[in-house]
Design a protein around this motif. Structure first.
Motif, PDB file in Angstrom:
ATOM      1  N   GLU A   1      -3.780   4.784  12.827  1.00 53.21           N
ATOM      2  CA  GLU A   1      -3.885   4.440  14.255  1.00 53.21           C
ATOM      3  C   GLU A   1      -5.095   3.554  14.529  1.00 53.21           C
ATOM      4  O   GLU A   1      -5.045   2.669  15.380  1.00 53.21           O
ATOM      5  CB  GLU A   1      -3.976   5.722  15.092  1.00 53.21           C
TER       6      GLU A   1
ATOM      7  N   TRP B   1       4.541  -1.663  13.553  1.00 55.80           N
ATOM      8  CA  TRP B   1       3.119  -1.712  13.198  1.00 55.80           C
ATOM      9  C   TRP B   1       2.740  -0.708  12.114  1.00 55.80           C
ATOM     10  O   TRP B   1       1.752  -0.910  11.403  1.00 55.80           O
ATOM     11  CB  TRP B   1       2.199  -1.649  14.411  1.00 55.80           C
TER      12      TRP B   1
ATOM     13  N   PHE C   1     -12.641   5.243  15.443  1.00 55.46           N
ATOM     14  CA  PHE C   1     -12.054   6.076  16.491  1.00 55.46           C
ATOM     15  C   PHE C   1     -11.823   7.430  15.831  1.00 55.46           C
ATOM     16  O   PHE C   1     -10.789   7.676  15.211  1.00 55.46           O
ATOM     17  CB  PHE C   1     -10.737   5.485  16.993  1.00 55.46           C
TER      18      PHE C   1
ATOM     19  N   ALA D   1      -3.939   0.287  13.764  1.00 52.80           N
ATOM     20  CA  ALA D   1      -2.874  -0.103  14.694  1.00 52.80           C
ATOM     21  C   ALA D   1      -3.447  -0.679  15.989  1.00 52.80           C
ATOM     22  O   ALA D   1      -2.879  -1.606  16.564  1.00 52.80           O
ATOM     23  CB  ALA D   1      -1.980   1.100  15.001  1.00 52.80           C
ATOM     24  N   VAL D   2      -4.578  -0.138  16.429  1.00 53.66           N
ATOM     25  CA  VAL D   2      -5.196  -0.651  17.658  1.00 53.66           C
ATOM     26  C   VAL D   2      -5.419  -2.159  17.535  1.00 53.66           C
ATOM     27  O   VAL D   2      -5.134  -2.927  18.457  1.00 53.66           O
ATOM     28  CB  VAL D   2      -6.525   0.074  17.948  1.00 53.66           C
ATOM     29  N   ALA D   3      -5.896  -2.581  16.376  1.00 54.20           N
ATOM     30  CA  ALA D   3      -6.140  -4.007  16.171  1.00 54.20           C
ATOM     31  C   ALA D   3      -4.837  -4.799  16.169  1.00 54.20           C
ATOM     32  O   ALA D   3      -4.781  -5.931  16.636  1.00 54.20           O
ATOM     33  CB  ALA D   3      -6.898  -4.225  14.853  1.00 54.20           C
TER      34      ALA D   3
ATOM     35  N   ARG E   1      -9.712  -2.687   9.834  1.00 52.54           N
ATOM     36  CA  ARG E   1      -9.458  -2.957  11.251  1.00 52.54           C
ATOM     37  C   ARG E   1      -9.769  -4.404  11.595  1.00 52.54           C
ATOM     38  O   ARG E   1      -9.019  -5.064  12.317  1.00 52.54           O
ATOM     39  CB  ARG E   1     -10.333  -2.052  12.137  1.00 52.54           C
TER      40      ARG E   1
ATOM     41  N   VAL F   1      -1.767  -3.956  17.680  1.00 51.44           N
ATOM     42  CA  VAL F   1      -0.968  -3.988  18.915  1.00 51.44           C
ATOM     43  C   VAL F   1      -1.610  -4.832  20.017  1.00 51.44           C
ATOM     44  O   VAL F   1      -0.927  -5.227  20.953  1.00 51.44           O
ATOM     45  CB  VAL F   1      -0.652  -2.582  19.477  1.00 51.44           C
ATOM     46  N   ASN F   2      -2.909  -5.084  19.907  1.00 50.21           N
ATOM     47  CA  ASN F   2      -3.501  -5.946  20.921  1.00 50.21           C
ATOM     48  C   ASN F   2      -3.318  -7.422  20.603  1.00 50.21           C
ATOM     49  O   ASN F   2      -3.522  -8.280  21.452  1.00 50.21           O
ATOM     50  CB  ASN F   2      -4.979  -5.601  21.124  1.00 50.21           C
TER      51      ASN F   2
ATOM     52  N   THR G   1      -7.002  -7.744  12.886  1.00 54.13           N
ATOM     53  CA  THR G   1      -6.992  -8.637  14.048  1.00 54.13           C
ATOM     54  C   THR G   1      -6.604 -10.061  13.620  1.00 54.13           C
ATOM     55  O   THR G   1      -6.521 -10.945  14.460  1.00 54.13           O
ATOM     56  CB  THR G   1      -8.363  -8.687  14.756  1.00 54.13           C
TER      57      THR G   1
END
Ligand SMILES: Nc1ncnc2c1ncn2[C@@H]1O[C@H](COP(=O)(O)OP(=O)(O)OP(=O)(O)O)[C@@H](O)[C@H]1O
Ligand SMILES: [Mg+2]
Lengths: 239, 310
Positions: free
Chosen positions: A97, A115, A90, A100-102, A151, A104-105, A155
């Motif tokens: 960040e 996070w 991204f 973080a996407v990985a 990332r 927070v989902n 997850t």
């Protein structure tokens, strides 16, 4: 027991038959290598497993669940993480960040205060701690590959699928990377499915190697058996 | 932390200063401020969608129209209180946004643009043909929000509306969902691979954005006291787009700056004919090509140059 299994997978792109009736299995807790000459269909196989491409024929079963044709985000949440051979950061977001996407989902309940440190740990694990606040578009190719791994790990997968993450590294760095991946398996119980052109790395790390050639499984065996096999050698030399 | 509190004081001071502004102004300038605040609501909510998730809706003015007509028709036909009407208009826009989003967002970005463009046109045709209900191009006369018409009161109502809109946008982009918005905008395939439900994220952004446009439109209708097809027109749509792009797509302050800047400017150049929307559109095209982050982006770049990075 196989954590991931593919049964008679076929995939066609217009005139190109990328996969033909591919059967394969990845055992839980193993590091399984996937090799083959350029255009053999390795990335296509990953894309179908991860739900990034609509499947052709055949079935994929993960952890007892049929996941064929399920959307990518569901497959991820089931426990499969993959890196992209051509990295897809991204770009406008910081490394922190990106990771973080990985997080927070998987854990929507976590706020930034929670996070932040978690994401930092994943970045530090791949040696990107110092670049946490840098926009991902400013990373070089090797750093982008590390970010892919961070990332994917964030997850918290059961199965990690790596697509050529060693490109551009020197011998010393390859050694470190191999140690890192083995360590993930040994300490976290992660199963690893690994596409790599650097044969030395696969030789060292993998228990089992699957060889694809022109969309078909050419052979399955131990790394030693595979590199000694004449069909494999001629497949590589033939291209 | 100290810095955050500092910023809050600055913001409070700015809002207070702005709130005092109309007292020194005549009716005409008060009107310009109110219209500007309407455009702040429109641009800030459009930016939530276009700037933070990268989906271009051409139906934002149409959703404002849905809000305005829903509230206006309920007021004239059923005698619903206009304040409740604003709520109903917001809800109606949210429902339409949600349904349209579910319908086309599975197919990806470009389809939203095409579908909303079509939706805009269909709405236009319906409004013009259902004369009995909408009064077509004649316009629908509707009651005001307050018993005694006062520009000053409307100014504060619109200021509250703009603050609510900006607060919703601010909250969303700084929450976890904001990370998902940006991830989807940056690379939707990578986002999906990391567990982001891309369709859900898009539908959510589109629904919220449309609902806020509905609220803006409903308020605007009860301010103008006459709802015409001008509110949901493509002219209006391109004005909102130009304001956002010139101000700064994907930045928090950009839409606010664009809304005030272009609204005030258009008051000055209106005398030269009705081509100003076209002119703004051309400027927006040039900005999108050479300074994709708009005026805010140019300003940031300028400040970065003055203070070279350590
Ligand atoms: N999305 C796509 N659309 C059309 N053709 C594709 C697509 N993805 C792969 N192919 C084709 O399918 C074949 C297999 O490609 P794939 O990327 O799976 O090979 P690979 O084994 O990963 O090769 P490499 O080692 O070069 O990465 C190639 O002929 C490729 O051109
Ligand atoms: Mg490949």
């Amino acid at each position: 027991m196989a954590l991931l299994e593919g049964r008679r997978l076929s995939k066609r792109f217009g005139g190109v038959q990328a996969l033909t009736e591919v059967d394969f299995a990845v055992e839980a807790g193993a590091i399984v290598g996937l090799i083959g000459p350029n255009g053999a269909g390795k990335t296509t196989l990953f894309n179908i497993v991860a739900g990034a491409l609509p499947p052709g024929e055949g079935q994929v079963v993960f952890d007892g669940w049929p996941i064929t044709g399920k959307p990518a985000f569901r497959i991820c949440r089931r426990g499969i993480a993959r890196t992209f051979q051509v990295t897809r950061p991204f770009g406008e977001m910081t490394c922190l960040e990106n990771v973080a996407v990985a997080i927070v989902n998987r854990r929507p309940d976590l706020g930034r205060a929670a996070w932040g440190p978690m994401a930092m740990e994943y970045l530090e694990a791949v040696g990107l701690g110092a670049l946490a606040e840098t926009a991902a578009k400013h990373l070089n190719v090797i750093q982008k590959k590390r970010l892919e791994i961070a990332r994917a790990l964030a997850t918290e997968p059961k199965l990690l699928m790596l697509d050529e993450v060693l490109g551009g590294l020197n011998t010393q760095e390859i050694q470190e990377a191999v140690g890192f991946i083995r360590d993930l398996r040994d300490t976290r119980g992660l199963t690893v499915f690994w596409i790599e052109h650097v044969m030395g790395a696969i030789m060292q790390a993998a228990e089992k190697v699957i060889v694809l050639d022109q969309g078909r499984v050419l052979m399955v065996g131990t790394p030693k058996a595979v590199v000694a096999d004449e069909r494999v050698i001629s497949a590589y030399l033939g291209t | 932390m100290v810095k955050a509190i500092d910023n809050r004081w600055w913001l409070a001071a700015a809002v207070a200063g702005f709130a005092a502004l109309p007292w020194g102004l005549g009716i005409y300038h008060q009107h310009v401020l109110i219209v500007s605040l309407f455009y702040v609501m429109m641009t800030a909510s459009w930016n939530l969608l276009a700037g933070y998730t990268g989906q271009v809706s051409f139906g934002h003015a149409a959703f404002a129209g849905i809000g305005a007509y829903a509230s206006g028709i309920l007021a004239t036909k059923v005698g619903l209180n206009p304040w409740l009407g604003v709520g109903a208009g917001t809800l109606a826009a949210a429902v339409f946004g949600f349904l349209l989003g579910v319908l086309c967002l599975k197919m990806g970005g470009i389809y939203l643009s095409l579908t909303t463009l079509g939706f805009s046109e269909i709405l236009h045709i319906i409004i013009n043909n259902e004369y009995e209900i909408t009064r077509g191009t004649m316009g629908l006369q509707v009651p005001g929000l307050i018993a005694e018409y006062s520009k000053l009161a409307y100014f504060y109502i619109f200021l509250a509306g703009a603050i609510i809109t900006l607060a919703v946008v601010h909250r969303l982009i700084h929450a976890n969902i904001g990370l998902n918005f940006r991830a989807v905008q940056n690379d939707e395939r990578a986002a999906a691979a990391l567990g982001v439900d891309v369709v859900r994220v898009r539908v959510l952004a589109f629904t919220v954005s449309s609902a806020l446009a509905g609220m803006a439109g409903a308020l605007y209708g009860h301010y103008l006291l006459l709802i015409t097809p001008q509110i949901p027109s493509l002219d209006q749509q391109f004005l909102v787009l130009s304001m956002t792009v010139i101000g700064g797509l994907g930045s928090f302050a950009g839409p606010v700056i664009g809304a005030f800047g272009l609204e005030i400017l258009s008051e000055y150049i209106r005398a030269y004919g009705e081509y100003h929307v076209l002119a703004f559109g051309l400027v927006a095209l040039i900005v999108a090509r050479f300074a994709p982050r708009g005026l805010v982006g140019v300003w940031k770049q300028f400040m970065d140059r003055r203070r070279p990075a350590a």
